[in-house]
Design a protein around this motif. Structure first.
Motif, PDB file in Angstrom:
ATOM      1  N   GLN A  76       0.101   0.102  -4.857  1.00 29.09           N
ATOM      2  CA  GLN A  76      -0.169  -0.769  -3.150  1.00 29.09           C
ATOM      3  C   GLN A  76      -1.234  -1.599  -3.552  1.00 29.09           C
ATOM      4  N   THR A  98       1.815  -6.062  -3.344  1.00 25.05           N
ATOM      5  CA  THR A  98       2.747  -5.480  -1.727  1.00 25.05           C
ATOM      6  C   THR A  98       4.136  -6.052  -1.352  1.00 25.05           C
ATOM      7  N   THR A 147       4.332   3.137  -2.691  1.00 30.56           N
ATOM      8  CA  THR A 147       3.025   3.883  -2.374  1.00 30.56           C
ATOM      9  C   THR A 147       1.609   3.798  -3.316  1.00 30.56           C
ATOM     10  N   GLN A 152       5.784  -8.290   1.691  1.00 29.79           N
ATOM     11  CA  GLN A 152       5.095  -8.678   3.073  1.00 29.79           C
ATOM     12  C   GLN A 152       5.944  -8.191   3.372  1.00 29.79           C
ATOM     13  N   ARG A 174       8.893   0.391  -0.902  1.00 28.79           N
ATOM     14  CA  ARG A 174       7.315   0.567  -0.579  1.00 28.79           C
ATOM     15  C   ARG A 174       7.315   2.390  -0.642  1.00 28.79           C
TER      16      ARG A 174
END
Length: 225
Positions: free
Chosen positions: A205, A209, A202, A211, A198
């Motif tokens: 995004q 993504t 960045t 999750q 992540r």
């Protein structure tokens, strides 16, 4: 022609699904319980399984777990239950989707076709996440202008999630698939690697993504083009 396994002890459901699925151009293999379904999988080349949870001899959750350990095909669990703990159990055992009875046959077909599209990504050496391309053969990630260098396990973890966008993987699944059955560390290493991925992405995004599904694991969602 793709083959779909229907495992359900309700003859009316079997007949309905066979009619609807056959009309869409698929071949259907039927089983009345989990053990029969297990035998059919050994005899037939099945591309997707629709499984009722409540079946005699071997229930749908056990069958789902068996399929996930032996075959790489999409699974839809079919059940009259609509409680969160039941769904959690289904996802922990490896299902890709969950349909609650009573259901609209057209909705089930939408879900079947969506899973086939999702799994077709895995047949390619290159996985596209909008601007990003994951090259599994050369272990490279590129945005078209530059390469993004990843440590091996981060690359393998990203590629595993990206192969099946929208599919929920438990931490146990990811340990087994990325680190191997003989890995002796704990599941927190998955969380650490997800956090690093992540941080590295960045700026991407909008492309994808990762999750968190609390208490279960992770899934990758692709952004709108």
């Amino acid at each position: 022609m793709k083959t779909i396994l229907i495992a359900d002890d309700d003859k009316h459901i079997q007949t309905l699904l066979q009619h609807v699925i056959t009309l869409e151009g698929y071949r259907v293999v039927q089983a009345g319980d989990g053990l029969e379904a297990k035998a059919k999988l050994e005899q037939e080349a099945v591309d997707l399984a629709v499984i009722d949870i409540m079946m005699p001899n071997m229930d749908g959750l056990t069958l789902c777990e068996h399929i996930r350990s032996q075959y790489d095909i999409p699974i839809i669990l079919l059940t009259a239950k609509d409680q969160l703990p039941d769904k959690e159990q289904g996802y922990r055992r490896g299902t890709d989707d969950y349909v609650t009875k009573p259901f609209e046959p057209k909705e089930l077909m939408f879900r079947i076709k969506a899973l086939f599209r999702r799994y077709s990504v895995a047949s390619s050496d290159k996985i596209r996440l909008n601007r990003l391309v994951i090259d599994r053969q050369n272990y490279e990630v590129s945005d078209g202008r530059s390469d993004i260098l990843l440590p091996m396990k981060e690359f393998e973890l990203l590629a595993q999630l990206a192969q099946y966008p929208g599919r929920l993987f438990s931490r146990e699944d990811l340990i087994r698939l990325v680190w191997g059955e003989d890995y002796e560390g704990d599941e927190r290493t998955v969380d650490v690697h997800i956090k690093r991925l992540r941080q590295r992405f960045t700026d991407y995004q909008q492309d994808f993504t990762i999750q968190t599904v609390r208490g279960i694991g992770y899934k990758l969602e692709v952004g709108a083009p």
